[in-house]
Design an enzyme around this catalytic site. Structure first.
Site, PDB file in Angstrom:
ATOM      1  N   GLY A  95       0.823  -1.206   0.000  1.00  0.00           N
ATOM      2  CA  GLY A  95       0.000   0.000   0.000  1.00  0.00           C
ATOM      3  C   GLY A  95       0.851   1.247   0.000  1.00  0.00           C
ATOM      4  O   GLY A  95       1.266   1.737   1.061  1.00  0.00           O
TER       5      GLY A  95
ATOM      6  N   THR B 198       0.421   3.917  -3.014  1.00  0.00           N
ATOM      7  CA  THR B 198      -0.208   5.005  -3.764  1.00  0.00           C
ATOM      8  C   THR B 198      -1.370   5.643  -2.995  1.00  0.00           C
ATOM      9  O   THR B 198      -2.182   4.961  -2.375  1.00  0.00           O
ATOM     10  CB  THR B 198      -0.716   4.485  -5.115  1.00  0.00           C
ATOM     11  OG1 THR B 198       0.348   3.826  -5.791  1.00  0.00           O
ATOM     12  CG2 THR B 198      -1.237   5.622  -5.969  1.00  0.00           C
TER      13      THR B 198
ATOM     14  N   ALA C 185      -0.245  10.943  -3.921  1.00  0.00           N
ATOM     15  CA  ALA C 185       1.085  10.320  -3.892  1.00  0.00           C
ATOM     16  C   ALA C 185       1.111   9.174  -4.889  1.00  0.00           C
ATOM     17  O   ALA C 185       0.877   8.020  -4.542  1.00  0.00           O
ATOM     18  CB  ALA C 185       1.422   9.810  -2.489  1.00  0.00           C
TER      19      ALA C 185
ATOM     20  N   SER D  80       3.060   9.281  -8.820  1.00  0.00           N
ATOM     21  CA  SER D  80       4.422   9.453  -9.315  1.00  0.00           C
ATOM     22  C   SER D  80       5.288  10.153  -8.271  1.00  0.00           C
ATOM     23  O   SER D  80       6.476   9.865  -8.139  1.00  0.00           O
ATOM     24  CB  SER D  80       4.405  10.266 -10.620  1.00  0.00           C
ATOM     25  OG  SER D  80       3.749   9.556 -11.649  1.00  0.00           O
TER      26      SER D  80
ATOM     27  N   ILE E 132      -4.739  -0.505  -4.979  1.00  0.00           N
ATOM     28  CA  ILE E 132      -3.958  -1.535  -4.293  1.00  0.00           C
ATOM     29  C   ILE E 132      -4.345  -2.920  -4.815  1.00  0.00           C
ATOM     30  O   ILE E 132      -5.501  -3.357  -4.679  1.00  0.00           O
ATOM     31  CB  ILE E 132      -4.158  -1.454  -2.766  1.00  0.00           C
ATOM     32  CG1 ILE E 132      -3.912  -0.015  -2.282  1.00  0.00           C
ATOM     33  CG2 ILE E 132      -3.230  -2.441  -2.071  1.00  0.00           C
ATOM     34  CD1 ILE E 132      -2.571   0.576  -2.687  1.00  0.00           C
ATOM     35  N   THR E 133      -3.383  -3.612  -5.393  1.00  0.00           N
ATOM     36  CA  THR E 133      -3.608  -4.925  -5.999  1.00  0.00           C
ATOM     37  C   THR E 133      -3.689  -6.007  -4.925  1.00  0.00           C
ATOM     38  O   THR E 133      -2.931  -5.986  -3.954  1.00  0.00           O
ATOM     39  CB  THR E 133      -2.461  -5.247  -6.984  1.00  0.00           C
ATOM     40  OG1 THR E 133      -2.336  -4.181  -7.916  1.00  0.00           O
ATOM     41  CG2 THR E 133      -2.722  -6.543  -7.722  1.00  0.00           C
TER      42      THR E 133
ATOM     43  N   GLY F  38      -8.429  -7.483 -37.949  1.00  0.00           N
ATOM     44  CA  GLY F  38      -9.511  -6.667 -38.490  1.00  0.00           C
ATOM     45  C   GLY F  38     -10.733  -6.658 -37.587  1.00  0.00           C
ATOM     46  O   GLY F  38     -10.630  -6.479 -36.377  1.00  0.00           O
TER      47      GLY F  38
ATOM     48  N   GLU G 209       3.680   0.651 -11.394  1.00  0.00           N
ATOM     49  CA  GLU G 209       5.097   0.596 -11.001  1.00  0.00           C
ATOM     50  C   GLU G 209       5.893   1.759 -11.605  1.00  0.00           C
ATOM     51  O   GLU G 209       7.084   1.639 -11.885  1.00  0.00           O
ATOM     52  CB  GLU G 209       5.742  -0.737 -11.437  1.00  0.00           C
ATOM     53  CG  GLU G 209       5.050  -1.977 -10.956  1.00  0.00           C
ATOM     54  CD  GLU G 209       5.181  -2.172  -9.458  1.00  0.00           C
ATOM     55  OE1 GLU G 209       6.100  -1.591  -8.849  1.00  0.00           O
ATOM     56  OE2 GLU G 209       4.360  -2.906  -8.894  1.00  0.00           O
TER      57      GLU G 209
END
Length: 379
Positions: free
Chosen positions: A122, A124, A128, A130, A155-156, A338, A362
């Site tokens: 955790g 980001t 906050a 980059s 958060i993954t 196509g 990331e």
């Protein structure tokens, strides 16, 4: 890059599992945005969730190259599975394995390596991203505990994690990236809330959600590493995470290329397969060349990390080139197919959507260029 027999074994194991267990469900879990709990647990049984974890803590103790090969093969058929695997290993297990004390390793790594629960990171926040030093989440010492307040985004694995590494400001007077610490926070701690899952463009079966920390109390012994060293720790973690994203992007690019190549050989127009037309032949050539360049960058970053050499610059190059290659290749794959490429009948539209995240997570492509440029210019 020449692979040894162990690395080839991991690659084949991952390829067999991806083809037999993941590929048949990839389209459906993307469409329904369903987290693939069953196959993730199977990845745990195969050791994939403990690939980078030392054997004494229940992991496989594989080298980074073997790990990247597994991530690539899984991502070749499903970016969501690849991202789940990558985030758990590189953002969850790696910091604990390399930065935690012995008691923390013994407590948190064995269940994570066995696939009993996932780990996550955790970092980001709304302000906050980059600018990772812009962390506003706070941690205030209260006797033998720390009290955390704040929120995190994107958060993954958050709904399926047993614990997360949370960055928080511990020196409230410090400016910028100074005064940030890292904590291991079990997700069942009172006041810790995982919010609603995000509805995303791609990687839809991967679990991504915001977090809220409301007076979350954790014991002092859950401080990860040294107090106020959190910025250094998450920069180290992100270096390794960039190899992971490069491997995810490489897998997506390879998967899309294979579909487009095979389709071009089987699709007939004007009395011959479209692969016989120079326009298609040139696209296939460009796709293959970009993939091979990305592969060399990615596995050179792995080699450097395995050898204990500085790898941050190469990881940034690999992540930048491979993520943008994935976008290029998936775009060309849709063009070759196509109208079919624009439908869910073929997987390339899903791969195109999944690839986009790799240019953002990331560290964006722009951040990678800053890292590379500043290193080359000695700024």
């Amino acid at each position: 890059m020449l692979l040894n027999e162990t690395q080839k074994m991991f690659r084949q194991m991952a390829r067999d599992f991806a083809n037999s267990k993941i590929a048949p469900i990839a389209a459906e879990i993307d469409h329904s945005a369903t987290f693939p709990e069953a196959t993730v647990k199977e990845m745990g049984s195969l050791g994939f969730l403990g690939l980078t974890t030392p054997e004494q803590y229940g992991g496989v103790g594989a080298d980074i190259t073997s790990y990247a090969l597994v991530v690539e093969e899984v991502s070749r058929v499903c970016g969501s599975h690849g991202l789940t695997l990558a985030a758990h290993n590189s953002l969850g297990c790696w910091p604990i394995a390399h930065l935690a004390n012995e008691a923390q390793k013994q407590k948190f790594l064995p269940p994570a390596a066995a696939g009993e629960s996932l780990l996550s990171f955790g970092l980001t926040e709304a302000g906050a991203g980059s600018d990772a030093g812009g962390t506003l989440t706070t941690a205030v010492r209260d006797g033998d505990h720390w009290v955390l307040n704040g929120s995190k985004m994107w958060i993954t694995n958050s709904h399926y994690a047993g614990a997360l590494i949370i960055t928080a400001k511990t020196d409230l007077e410090a400016e910028g990236s100074q005064g940030i610490s890292a904590f291991i926070v079990p997700t069942d701690t009172p006041g810790f809330t995982v919010e609603k899952k995000e509805d995303k463009l791609g990687m839809r079966a991967s679990d991504t959600a915001p977090l809220t920390l409301d007076n979350v109390r954790v014991p002092h012994e859950y401080l990860l590493g040294e107090e106020n060293s959190g910025f250094k720790y998450f920069m180290q973690t992100l270096d390794g995470g960039r190899i992971s994203i490069a491997a995810v992007a490489l897998g997506i690019a390879v998967g899309a290329f294979e579909v487009a190549r095979d389709y071009s050989n089987s699709r007939f127009q004007f009395g011959r397969s479209i692969s016989k037309f120079q326009a298609i032949e040139f696209m296939i050539a460009d796709m293959a060349t970009q993939i091979e360049a990305s592969r060399q960058l990615t596995y050179e970053a792995c080699r450097l990390k395995d050898a204990g050499e500085a790898y941050g610059q190469m990881a940034a190059m690999a992540k930048l080139h491979t993520s943008e290659t994935a976008m290029f290749v998936t775009d060309k794959a849709i063009q070759i197919l196509g109208g079919y490429g624009f439908t869910r009948e073929y997987p390339v539209e899903r791969m195109y959507r999944d690839a986009k995240l790799c240019t953002i997570g990331e560290g964006t492509s722009e951040i990678q260029r800053m890292v590379i440029g500043r290193t080359e210019l000695n700024v």
